[in-house]
Design a protein around this motif. Structure first.
Motif, PDB file in Angstrom:
ATOM      1  N   MET A  13       0.870  -1.173   0.000  1.00  7.33           N
ATOM      2  CA  MET A  13       0.000   0.000   0.000  1.00  7.33           C
ATOM      3  C   MET A  13       0.908   1.224   0.000  1.00  7.33           C
ATOM      4  O   MET A  13       1.889   1.271   0.765  1.00  7.33           O
ATOM      5  N   TRP A  14       0.637   2.170  -0.849  1.00  4.29           N
ATOM      6  CA  TRP A  14       1.582   3.243  -1.167  1.00  4.29           C
ATOM      7  C   TRP A  14       2.088   4.015   0.054  1.00  4.29           C
ATOM      8  O   TRP A  14       3.229   4.457   0.086  1.00  4.29           O
ATOM      9  N   ALA A  15       1.259   4.175   1.082  1.00  5.66           N
ATOM     10  CA  ALA A  15       1.646   5.015   2.218  1.00  5.66           C
ATOM     11  C   ALA A  15       2.366   4.256   3.318  1.00  5.66           C
ATOM     12  O   ALA A  15       2.842   4.874   4.273  1.00  5.66           O
ATOM     13  N   SER A  16       2.478   2.945   3.215  1.00  6.14           N
ATOM     14  CA  SER A  16       3.037   2.138   4.300  1.00  6.14           C
ATOM     15  C   SER A  16       4.560   2.208   4.348  1.00  6.14           C
ATOM     16  O   SER A  16       5.238   1.820   3.393  1.00  6.14           O
ATOM     17  N   GLU A  37      -0.823  -3.220  -5.587  1.00  3.43           N
ATOM     18  CA  GLU A  37      -1.335  -2.213  -4.653  1.00  3.43           C
ATOM     19  C   GLU A  37      -2.653  -2.681  -4.047  1.00  3.43           C
ATOM     20  O   GLU A  37      -3.566  -3.101  -4.770  1.00  3.43           O
ATOM     21  N   GLU A  38      -2.745  -2.600  -2.721  1.00  2.61           N
ATOM     22  CA  GLU A  38      -3.943  -3.026  -2.011  1.00  2.61           C
ATOM     23  C   GLU A  38      -4.741  -1.826  -1.500  1.00  2.61           C
ATOM     24  O   GLU A  38      -4.163  -0.814  -1.092  1.00  2.61           O
ATOM     25  N   ASP A  39      -6.059  -1.947  -1.544  1.00  2.00           N
ATOM     26  CA  ASP A  39      -6.953  -1.002  -0.885  1.00  2.00           C
ATOM     27  C   ASP A  39      -7.302  -1.620   0.463  1.00  2.00           C
ATOM     28  O   ASP A  39      -8.062  -2.595   0.520  1.00  2.00           O
ATOM     29  N   HIS A 207      13.359   3.952  -4.813  1.00  2.00           N
ATOM     30  CA  HIS A 207      11.977   3.957  -4.321  1.00  2.00           C
ATOM     31  C   HIS A 207      11.814   5.066  -3.283  1.00  2.00           C
ATOM     32  O   HIS A 207      11.728   4.798  -2.090  1.00  2.00           O
ATOM     33  N   PRO A 208      11.744   6.330  -3.735  1.00  2.00           N
ATOM     34  CA  PRO A 208      11.654   7.441  -2.780  1.00  2.00           C
ATOM     35  C   PRO A 208      10.286   7.485  -2.094  1.00  2.00           C
ATOM     36  O   PRO A 208       9.271   7.108  -2.697  1.00  2.00           O
ATOM     37  N   PRO A 209      10.252   7.923  -0.850  1.00  7.40           N
ATOM     38  CA  PRO A 209       8.967   8.042  -0.160  1.00  7.40           C
ATOM     39  C   PRO A 209       8.106   9.133  -0.798  1.00  7.40           C
ATOM     40  O   PRO A 209       8.630  10.181  -1.178  1.00  7.40           O
ATOM     41  N   PRO A 210       6.801   8.901  -0.919  1.00  5.25           N
ATOM     42  CA  PRO A 210       5.911   9.883  -1.568  1.00  5.25           C
ATOM     43  C   PRO A 210       5.525  11.000  -0.608  1.00  5.25           C
ATOM     44  O   PRO A 210       4.371  11.136  -0.184  1.00  5.25           O
ATOM     45  N   VAL A 211       6.500  11.830  -0.243  1.00  2.00           N
ATOM     46  CA  VAL A 211       6.325  12.829   0.814  1.00  2.00           C
ATOM     47  C   VAL A 211       5.161  13.780   0.530  1.00  2.00           C
ATOM     48  O   VAL A 211       4.357  14.074   1.434  1.00  2.00           O
ATOM     49  N   GLU A 212       5.045  14.249  -0.697  1.00  2.00           N
ATOM     50  CA  GLU A 212       3.992  15.229  -1.006  1.00  2.00           C
ATOM     51  C   GLU A 212       2.597  14.659  -0.780  1.00  2.00           C
ATOM     52  O   GLU A 212       1.676  15.375  -0.365  1.00  2.00           O
ATOM     53  N   ILE A 215       2.139  14.087   3.442  1.00  2.00           N
ATOM     54  CA  ILE A 215       1.956  15.204   4.378  1.00  2.00           C
ATOM     55  C   ILE A 215       0.474  15.448   4.698  1.00  2.00           C
ATOM     56  O   ILE A 215       0.099  15.501   5.872  1.00  2.00           O
ATOM     57  N   PRO A 216      -0.405  15.589   3.691  1.00  2.00           N
ATOM     58  CA  PRO A 216      -1.824  15.774   4.045  1.00  2.00           C
ATOM     59  C   PRO A 216      -2.416  14.577   4.775  1.00  2.00           C
ATOM     60  O   PRO A 216      -3.304  14.738   5.619  1.00  2.00           O
ATOM     61  N   ARG A 217      -1.930  13.388   4.473  1.00  2.00           N
ATOM     62  CA  ARG A 217      -2.415  12.189   5.144  1.00  2.00           C
ATOM     63  C   ARG A 217      -2.060  12.229   6.638  1.00  2.00           C
ATOM     64  O   ARG A 217      -2.908  11.976   7.503  1.00  2.00           O
ATOM     65  N   TYR A 218      -0.795  12.556   6.941  1.00  2.00           N
ATOM     66  CA  TYR A 218      -0.375  12.634   8.336  1.00  2.00           C
ATOM     67  C   TYR A 218      -1.017  13.825   9.054  1.00  2.00           C
ATOM     68  O   TYR A 218      -1.324  13.743  10.245  1.00  2.00           O
ATOM     69  N   ARG A 219      -1.231  14.903   8.322  1.00  2.00           N
ATOM     70  CA  ARG A 219      -1.898  16.062   8.934  1.00  2.00           C
ATOM     71  C   ARG A 219      -3.318  15.691   9.381  1.00  2.00           C
ATOM     72  O   ARG A 219      -3.751  16.045  10.481  1.00  2.00           O
ATOM     73  N   ALA A 220      -4.011  14.948   8.521  1.00  2.00           N
ATOM     74  CA  ALA A 220      -5.371  14.502   8.857  1.00  2.00           C
ATOM     75  C   ALA A 220      -5.356  13.527  10.030  1.00  2.00           C
ATOM     76  O   ALA A 220      -6.251  13.560  10.890  1.00  2.00           O
ATOM     77  N   MET A 221      -4.340  12.669  10.085  1.00  2.00           N
ATOM     78  CA  MET A 221      -4.209  11.734  11.211  1.00  2.00           C
ATOM     79  C   MET A 221      -4.047  12.494  12.522  1.00  2.00           C
ATOM     80  O   MET A 221      -4.705  12.167  13.527  1.00  2.00           O
TER      81      MET A 221
END
Length: 229
Positions: A13-16, A37-39, A207-212, A215-221
């Protein structure tokens, strides 16, 4: 069978950060694989079949046989392709045991206070979490400073580096969102330099981390945790 003919699949999963860790390990070994990719809100039958215990990613499929849990997968990759790429685990039994010790340190001692610092509102509790985080970061700073090593494994990325790898890009995101620095060059010169070297290392550049996107994902968390608090 030739290792090049092996069918390898990675459920992720892309964010893991755990999936990213496995991608980095596979990159070190030069292993080609199919990425699926898993949902996680609608998990595939294949994922549930291959990881019925935890029902989580990552899962590595090797000759149709599943290997789950990122730390287990990384060690498996190092052993299954021992003839290729760099060593992820040290060859010496004592050094290998110490690497595993520091992996547990990351899970048990370092990650929990940093996460608590990030998900707690400003105040005494957050300051206490920050203090606990700094205390554990200091342990790593001293470990890395001994001998002036490039990486925790020495001259190249190894098991401990991979386990700490998420910190190199997650902590700066936490700092940006919270508005407070946790790892400064003044306080943690060796650790700060390691973060830059790790992000610039070959497996991470592959395989760079998808930082952009993160950030909104972690902000929402963080906002969700603050509302619960």
């Amino acid at each position: 069978m030739d290792h090049q003919e092996e069918k390898v699949k990675l459920f992720g999963m892309w964010a893991s950060p755990y999936v990213l860790k496995v991608k980095w390990a596979l990159s070190i070994k030069g292993v080609e694989y199919e990425y699926l990719e898993e949902d996680l809100r609608n998990k595939s039958d294949d994922l549930l079949e291959h990881n019925p215990v935890h029902k989580k990613v990552p899962v590595l499929l090797y000759h149709g046989k599943p290997v789950a849990e990122s730390d287990v997968i990384v060690e498996f990759v190092d052993e299954a392709w021992s003839h290729r790429g760099g060593r992820i685990l040290p060859g010496d039994p004592y050094e290998r045991a110490m690497a595993r010790f520091w992996v547990r340190f990351v899970h048990d001692k370092l990650s929990p206070p940093i996460w608590k610092w990030f998900t707690t509102a400003p105040g005494e509790d957050q300051e206490a979490a920050r203090g606990a985080s700094v205390e554990q970061l200091q342990v790593l700073e001293e470990l890395l400073a001994v001998g002036g090593k490039e990486f925790f494994a020495g001259e190249s990325v190894g098991l401990v580096d991979l386990s700490l790898g998420a910190m190199a890009y997650v902590v700066p995101m936490y700092e940006e969102i919270v508005g407070v620095r946790l790892v400064t060059e003044e306080r943690f010169p060796s650790l700060s330099a390691w973060m830059g070297r790790f992000l610039g290392s070959p497996p991470v550049k592959d395989h760079p981390p998808p930082v952009e996107r993160l950030i909104p994902r972690y902000r929402a968390m963080r906002e969700a945790f603050l509302k619960m608090g």
